[in-house]
Design an enzyme around this catalytic site. Structure first.
Site, PDB file in Angstrom:
ATOM      1  N   ASP A   7     -44.884 -55.775  10.264  1.00  0.00           N
ATOM      2  CA  ASP A   7     -45.421 -54.218  10.720  1.00  0.00           C
ATOM      3  C   ASP A   7     -46.968 -54.588  11.264  1.00  0.00           C
ATOM      4  O   ASP A   7     -47.866 -54.685  10.435  1.00  0.00           O
ATOM      5  CB  ASP A   7     -45.695 -53.623   9.153  1.00  0.00           C
ATOM      6  N   GLU A  67     -41.460 -53.905  13.581  1.00  0.00           N
ATOM      7  CA  GLU A  67     -41.291 -52.497  13.898  1.00  0.00           C
ATOM      8  C   GLU A  67     -41.689 -52.232  15.069  1.00  0.00           C
ATOM      9  O   GLU A  67     -42.680 -52.613  15.751  1.00  0.00           O
ATOM     10  CB  GLU A  67     -42.291 -51.837  12.719  1.00  0.00           C
ATOM     11  N   ASP A 139     -48.386 -52.240   3.308  1.00  0.00           N
ATOM     12  CA  ASP A 139     -47.763 -52.712   4.608  1.00  0.00           C
ATOM     13  C   ASP A 139     -46.962 -53.696   4.680  1.00  0.00           C
ATOM     14  O   ASP A 139     -46.369 -54.126   5.362  1.00  0.00           O
ATOM     15  CB  ASP A 139     -49.242 -53.163   5.471  1.00  0.00           C
TER      16      ASP A 139
END
Lengths: 183, 183
Positions: A7, A67, A139
């Site tokens: 991410d 992502e 995260d």
């Protein structure tokens, strides 16, 4: 097969690795690369590249899933986020790794059952699915969710789940977790 | 002092180098790194990093100036552009180079005299200022403009121009060009 989810972010980049073997999904490790906000952007991006490369060498994933963020905050934020994402992609590519992109909505839909699930819901599902003793850092949880969301595509994990194509990703993953006695 | 300007993009990245010595600005070289649109984004970004690194090694600039683009086309375009920009910044940073950011509006204002000058006007000013035999390719011209726009900041080029602080960047640069018998 080892799947590493990432991410990316210009301040912190979450990562999380899972091993997929047949219908088993096992948590390997997760963490966050924090960048020093006081430093110049170029220095931060170099730092991100070096530290991510170290993780890649250490974890040796078969597939990396990043992502593909949907940015709501406007062009300026998107540009800044894009800079970190570009460095992540290039760093993985330089290690000869295959990188897949998964949209945020798909990550949420497959892992938490809703395209608009909030971060806490995603983290809780990740914890349940992987049988973690506690909630991963935000995260890192996102990164694990990214890895899990791609399991059906990259691995054989869902092959034994009932009607994997028709089942919602979340149901199939929960099925997996149940099979492993984790949920 | 050698200044390398870069105009990053996910399809093509322009670059242009000038040498600054006292009040003299001399064109060194310029070009465009074209990326293969048929390839995966990750492959394109790795290609960009490698080819830019080759240029950096070859040109050995003292300062790199990267255009800080103002994106009008929305968040998606900004994210894509940001990815190329991030790779450019990290690649320069890994070579130990200092990177400066200059907003597009400042580039246009200083080189063409208007913050909203179009690309052709910028290219024509770049050609005149550097005494080039023909118009450089669009993205390379932008990169040269980026380099020129920073000359007053990074070098001593404008030190001898009359009232460089008060003069419009374009006037000071034209002064320079005239002193070199190029405009």
């Amino acid at each position: 097969m080892r799947v590493l989810g990432i991410d990316p972010g210009s301040h912190k980049t979450g990562w999380g690795a899972v091993d997929v073997e047949g219908s088993q999904v096992r948590h390997v490790d997760n963490g966050v690369i924090f960048l020093d906000d006081d430093r110049d952007l170029t220095v931060r991006l170099v730092d991100l590249a070096h530290r991510l490369r170290d993780r890649l060498v250490e974890l040796s994933p078969d597939v990396v899933v990043v992502e593909d963020v949907f940015v709501r905050k406007g062009a300026r934020s998107a540009l800044i986020l894009g800079q970190a994402r570009g460095v992540v992609l290039a760093t993985c590519g330089m290690q000869g790794l295959t990188v897949k992109s998964v949209p945020t909505s798909q990550v949420k839909l497959r892992v938490a059952g809703r395209g608009r699930a909030d971060k806490l819901q995603v983290a809780e599902m990740v914890r349940a699915l992987l049988g973690l003793p506690e909630l991963p850092f935000e995260d890192a949880a996102d990164a694990l969710a990214v890895a899990l969301s791609a399991v059906g595509d990259v691995g054989t994990a869902m092959a034994r789940a009932p009607s994997p194509r028709r089942a919602k990703g979340r149901d199939a993953l929960l099925e997996l977790a149940r099979a492993q006695g984790k949920a």
